[in-house]
Design an enzyme around this catalytic site. Structure first.
Site, PDB file in Angstrom:
ATOM      1  N   GLY A  11       0.895  -1.242  -0.401  1.00 38.25           N
ATOM      2  CA  GLY A  11       0.163   0.349   0.262  1.00 38.25           C
ATOM      3  C   GLY A  11       0.482   1.029   0.252  1.00 38.25           C
ATOM      4  N   CYS A  12       0.458   2.407  -0.231  1.00 37.58           N
ATOM      5  CA  CYS A  12       1.401   3.591  -0.677  1.00 37.58           C
ATOM      6  C   CYS A  12       1.458   4.442   0.426  1.00 37.58           C
ATOM      7  CB  CYS A  12      -0.131   4.556  -0.856  1.00 37.58           C
ATOM      8  SG  CYS A  12      -0.921   4.831  -0.228  1.00 37.58           S
TER       9      CYS A  12
END
Length: 313
Positions: free
Chosen positions: A122-123
Site C-alpha cells: 500500500g502507499c
C-alpha cells in the site's frame, strides 16, 4: 529467438492499472488485453490469465480473491498457472504470499524473483515501513515502542469517487479520516515493520492530485539507550545505499507533498531539534508511483527476470 513474457492486467481501466500499463511500455514484455466489453466476463479473463506469464490484479479485495481462485482453477485443470502480482489489500499479510517491497531486506528481491504470488504494498505502508523497518532490524528502535504515524496523500489514492468529487466540486482542502483508528493498512504496517505494539495511524487527503508524505515523530529520550538523530540517519543510509529507488536526503525545514508526483522514487529524511532528542522521520513519494504503479513495475521486473532499474522515472 526468446519470446517476450506476457502480462495481463485484470482491472487495467483503474488508476493503478492504467499507471502499470503505461510503465510496462518501457519493459520488454507483451501486454495481453481483452475486449473492454468483456472485461468482467469470467471466461474471457480466465483465457487471458491462461495465456499469460504474469497476471496483475488491480481489483477490489473480494474480486482479487475471486481472481486468485481462477488462477488456481487453471492449475488444477492441468494448465500452466501464471505468476500473480496483487495490488489489493487482500494478501499483504498472507503467509503464503511474498511482500512486494524489494527494499525491505537484503534477501527480499530474491524472494520476489522466485515467488509465484506477490502482494504489492500500500502507499501509506510503503513510507512507514521504509522508515521504521531498518531501525527496528538494527535494534535502534524497540519493536514495542509506541509509534504514531501521520500521513497525507493526494486525492487520486481515494479511488474514482473521490477523484470525481475533488475535480468536480473542488473538494475539501484537507480531509482527516480513519479517526476510528482501525484503518485497513494497520495490520500491513504492523507486520512488515515488525512492530509488536500496534501503531496509531492517522491518514489524510489534501486537495492535490498526486503525492504523499508519511511522518513519524519520535521522542528519543524515551528509548532504552541514548540514540541521536545522526544514528538514525546512518542506519537508513546504510540500508538503502544500493537502492535506485529510495534515497536518504538532507533534512529540510519545509516539505511539499507533491514534489515527487510522476516519479517512482521515494525520499527519506530525519528531521531533529538542536539537541537531537526530538525527531520526525519523513518519507515523501508519489502515491501512484512508488506507492502503487511504480512499485508494481519493480515487482514485475523482478518476477520476470528483468532489471528493475529500467523503470526509474
Amino acid at each position: 529467438m526468446i519470446q517476450e513474457p506476457t502480462v495481463f492486467i485484470d482491472g487495467e481501466a483503474g488508476t493503478t492499472g492504467l499507471g502499470i500499463r503505461e510503465r510496462l511500455l518501457s519493459l520488454p514484455v507483451r501486454i495481453h488485453s481483452i475486449d473492454p466489453a468483456r472485461r468482467k466476463d469470467p471466461e474471457a479473463r480466465m483465457e487471458a490469465m491462461a495465456a499469460s506469464d504474469l497476471v496483475v490484479l488491480c481489483l477490489p479485495d473480494d474480486a482479487s480473491r475471486e481472481a486468485v481462485g481462477m488462477v488456481g482453477h487453471i492449475a488444477t485443470s492441468g494448465g500452466r498457472a501464471p505468476k500473480i502480482l496483487d495490488a489489493s489489500t487482500a494478501f499483504r499479510t498472507a503467509p503464503d504470499w511474498v511482500y512486494g517491497f524489494p527494499e525491505l531486506s537484503s534477501d527480499q528481491p530474491e524472494l520476489i524473483r522466485n515467488a509465484s504470488r506477490v502482494s504489492n504494498p500500500g502507499c501509506y505502508p510503503t513510507g512507514a515501513i521504509a522508515l521504521l523497518r531498518p531501525l527496528i532490524d538494527a535494534g535502534v528502535l524497540p519493536a514495542d515502542f509506541p509509534i504514531s504515524i501521520n500521513a497525507v496523500s493526494g486525492y487520486t489514492g481515494g479511488g474514482r469517487n473521490m477523484i470525481e468529487a475533488q475535480e468536480r466540486n473542488g473538494g475539501p482542502p484537507f480531509l482527516l479520516y480513519g479517526l476510528g483508528l482501525g484503518h485497513k493498512h494497520i495490520p500491513e504496517i504492523t507486520e512488515h515493520t515488525r512492530l509488536t505494539r500496534q501503531p496509531i495511524f492517522v491518514p489524510s487527503v489534501g486537495h492535490f492530485p498526486r503525492g504523499m508524505i508519511v511522518s513519524v515523530p519520535l521522542h528519543l529520550d524515551r528509548l532504552n539507550r541514548k540514540v541521536h538523530a545522526a544514528e538514525l540517519r546512518q542506519v537508513l543510509e546504510e540500508h538503502y545505499v544500493t537502492s535506485g529507488f529510495v534515497s536518504v536526503c538532507k533534512a529540510e525545514q519545509t516539505l511539499t507533498a507533491d514534489a515527487l508526483a510522476g516519479s517512482d522514487r521515494m525520499e527519506l529524511r530525519v528531521h531533529s531539534d538542536a539537541d537531537q532528542r526530538h525527531v520526525v522521520l519523513t518519507a515523501r513519494l508519489d502515491n501512484l508511483g512508488k506507492g502503487a504503479s511504480g512499485a508494481a513495475i519493480q515487482n514485475i521486473a523482478l518476477m520476470l527476470g528483468i532489471s528493475p532499474e529500467v523503470s526509474i522515472l
